[in-house]
Scaffold this active site. Structure first.
Site, PDB file in Angstrom:
ATOM      1  CD1 TRP A 126      -2.720   1.536   0.473  1.00 22.05           C
ATOM      2  CD2 TRP A 126      -2.105   1.811   2.616  1.00 22.05           C
ATOM      3  NE1 TRP A 126      -3.494   2.528   1.016  1.00 22.05           N
ATOM      4  CE2 TRP A 126      -3.135   2.712   2.321  1.00 22.05           C
ATOM      5  CE3 TRP A 126      -1.561   1.800   3.901  1.00 22.05           C
ATOM      6  CZ2 TRP A 126      -3.645   3.603   3.271  1.00 22.05           C
ATOM      7  CZ3 TRP A 126      -2.057   2.670   4.846  1.00 22.05           C
ATOM      8  CH2 TRP A 126      -3.089   3.565   4.524  1.00 22.05           C
ATOM      9  CG  ASP A 207      -1.973  -2.279   7.518  1.00 19.40           C
ATOM     10  OD1 ASP A 207      -2.832  -2.052   8.388  1.00 19.40           O
ATOM     11  OD2 ASP A 207      -1.833  -1.575   6.488  1.00 19.40           O
ATOM     12  CB  ALA A 209      -6.825  -2.614   5.717  1.00 20.45           C
ATOM     13  CE  LYS A 242     -10.964   0.648   2.604  1.00 22.38           C
ATOM     14  NZ  LYS A 242      -9.615   0.530   2.156  1.00 22.38           N
TER      15      LYS A 242
HETATM   16  C1  PLP Z   1      -3.289  -2.028   3.503  1.00 17.74           C
HETATM   17  C2  PLP Z   1      -4.060  -0.899   4.068  1.00 17.74           C
HETATM   18  N1  PLP Z   1      -3.810  -0.491   5.309  1.00 17.74           N
HETATM   19  C3  PLP Z   1      -4.497   0.523   5.871  1.00 17.74           C
HETATM   20  C4  PLP Z   1      -5.478   1.178   5.183  1.00 17.74           C
HETATM   21  C5  PLP Z   1      -6.155   2.328   5.899  1.00 17.74           C
HETATM   22  O1  PLP Z   1      -7.484   2.396   5.842  1.00 17.74           O
HETATM   23  P1  PLP Z   1      -8.322   3.558   6.560  1.00 17.74           P
HETATM   24  O2  PLP Z   1      -7.380   4.607   7.031  1.00 17.74           O
HETATM   25  O3  PLP Z   1      -9.243   4.062   5.519  1.00 17.74           O
HETATM   26  O4  PLP Z   1      -9.013   2.890   7.694  1.00 17.74           O
HETATM   27  C6  PLP Z   1      -5.785   0.790   3.877  1.00 17.74           C
HETATM   28  C7  PLP Z   1      -6.809   1.500   3.095  1.00 17.74           C
HETATM   29  O5  PLP Z   1      -6.834   1.545   1.915  1.00 17.74           O
HETATM   30  C8  PLP Z   1      -5.052  -0.273   3.302  1.00 17.74           C
HETATM   31  O6  PLP Z   1      -5.297  -0.698   2.064  1.00 17.74           O
END
Ligand code: PLP
Length: 392
Positions: A126, A207, A209, A242
């Site tokens: 990411w 991580d 998500a 999500k």
């Molecule tokens: C791998 C990963 N980590 C963390 C996030 C963070 O998501 P949010 O800040 O929208 O909760 C995302 C969102 O796209 C992600 O794809």
């Protein structure tokens, strides 16, 4: 003063969203933005979220501050969801979304770091991972992860690169539904990596998500649970954006399983201090909605069923797109789409091909040819597949 601010390029996905919004073509297809879409193209509010919110509106008696790391009930609910039943002491901290969790976990690493401690990122990852690490000035290294030829994991490359890691380094892993490739670790990969991390005294930063978007809530957490249980300490960053559809409410947390209660106290205090420096109290509304859902059996059942429907819709889109591309190209080049997990996959197209798909066919995807499978519908799958096949 403001004249001396360094220019910043607009985020490439936001730029893509703007291009899509301005495109007058009726049949345009958005596979770029990273949010879930249902068959009608909507990003729905879960029924359980609506229920929990209305319950809160009726029963909540105060909006006074919570603790600096958020509400203990939220910590317990998230720890249960992500880590399952465990005896390990867990430091926990609510954050604004998963991005906030990643940021605070990296701040913690920085706080604990000798100058040599590096964070290892999979290639690719990411894009915010690298940019937050660089913003914090933490040394960063990359390990091979994705094998574009098979659409799976480059196991030999991964092992060779992590063999260079030094004791004390941190290895970032995607808990499930790897963004942007959809190439996930198998249970055996998790076990092998656990052995490698233990042997080399490396700490995982996992991580998570997209729990529930891959193989289901329990299966998506199984690998990380086994790893966390086997290692003395770990950092897990969680997003509720999500899987609870609470994107704009900013629900996230850091979970830090610790070796002992002394480490627990120090880690919890450090997380509270870090929140204090950044924004003091983390957002509460979304976290409370999540806590209500996870601790109320009927709401939890409703949420799990709706989430499972999303997961199955994405999986069906994967199968249909892979099938259509096989039919049109007469090759297995895109077969891995079917095995990959979560919303994203990379098609392995060049920037030129991605541009032509956007300009000539109205099919929008991220520059690295990442597509959001949830952006497809039964009607658009054949259209998108035709366009992709035409540009090969
Ligand atoms: C791998 C990963 N980590 C963390 C996030 C963070 O998501 P949010 O800040 O929208 O909760 C995302 C969102 O796209 C992600 O794809």
């Amino acid at each position: 003063m403001f004249e001396s601010l360094p220019p910043r390029e607009e985020d490439s996905i936001l730029r893509l969203m703007k291009l899509f919004a301005d495109d007058p073509r009726v049949g345009k297809i958005d596979l770029g933005v990273g949010v879930y879409h249902d068959a009608q193209g909507r990003t729905p509010i879960f029924a359980a979220v609506k229920e929990a919110e209305s319950l809160l509106v009726r029963t909540q008696e105060s909006k006074g501050y919570t603790g600096l790391t958020g509400a203990p009930e939220f910590h317990a609910a998230m720890a249960g969801l992500v880590l399952g039943t465990t005896e390990q002491p867990i430091a926990a901290c609510a954050t604004p979304g998963g991005t906030g969790a990643v940021r605070q976990a990296l701040e913690l690493i920085k706080l604990a770091a000798g100058p040599a401690r590096r964070v290892w990122l999979p290639n690719p990852s990411w894009i915010n991972h690298a940019s937050i690490i660089d913003t914090l000035g933490i040394p960063r290294a990359t390990y091979r992860y994705f094998d574009a030829a098979t659409g799976g994991i480059d196991r030999a490359g991964l092992r060779a690169d992590l063999a260079e890691a030094r004791p004390g380094d941190v290895v970032l892993l995607h808990g499930c539904c790897h963004n942007p490739t959809g190439a996930d670790l198998t249970p055996q990969d998790w076990a092998d990596l656990t052995a490698l991390l233990a042997e080399r005294q490396l700490t995982p930063l996992i991580d998570l998500a997209y729990q529930g978007f891959g193989n289901g809530l329990e299966a998506d957490a199984a690998g990380l649970r086994a790893m966390v249980a086997a290692l003395p300490e770990a950092l897990v960053t969680v997003s509720g954006s999500k899987n609870f559809g609470l994107y704009r409410e900013r629900v996230g947390c850091v979970l830090a399983p610790c070796k002992n209660t002394a480490h627990l106290a120090t880690t919890q205090a450090a997380l509270a201090w870090l929140n204090r420096q950044a924004y003091a109290f983390p957002p509460d509304h979304g976290a409370r909605v999540v806590t209500t859902i996870l601790t109320t059996p009927e709401l939890r059942a409703s949420w799990e069923a709706e989430l499972d429907g999303m997961r199955l819709r994405i999986a069906a889109n994967r199968t249909a797109l892979a099938g259509e591309l096989r039919r049109l190209t007469g090759s297995d080049r895109f077969a891995a789409l079917q095995d990959q997990k979560g919303m994203f996959s990379c098609l392995g197209l060049s920037t030129d091909q991605v541009t032509k798909l956007r300009e000539d066919h109205g099919v929008y995807m991220v520059e690295d040819s990442r597509i959001n499978l949830a952006g497809l519908t039964d009607a658009t799958i054949p259209v998108a597949a035709e366009a992709i096949a035409a540009e090969l």
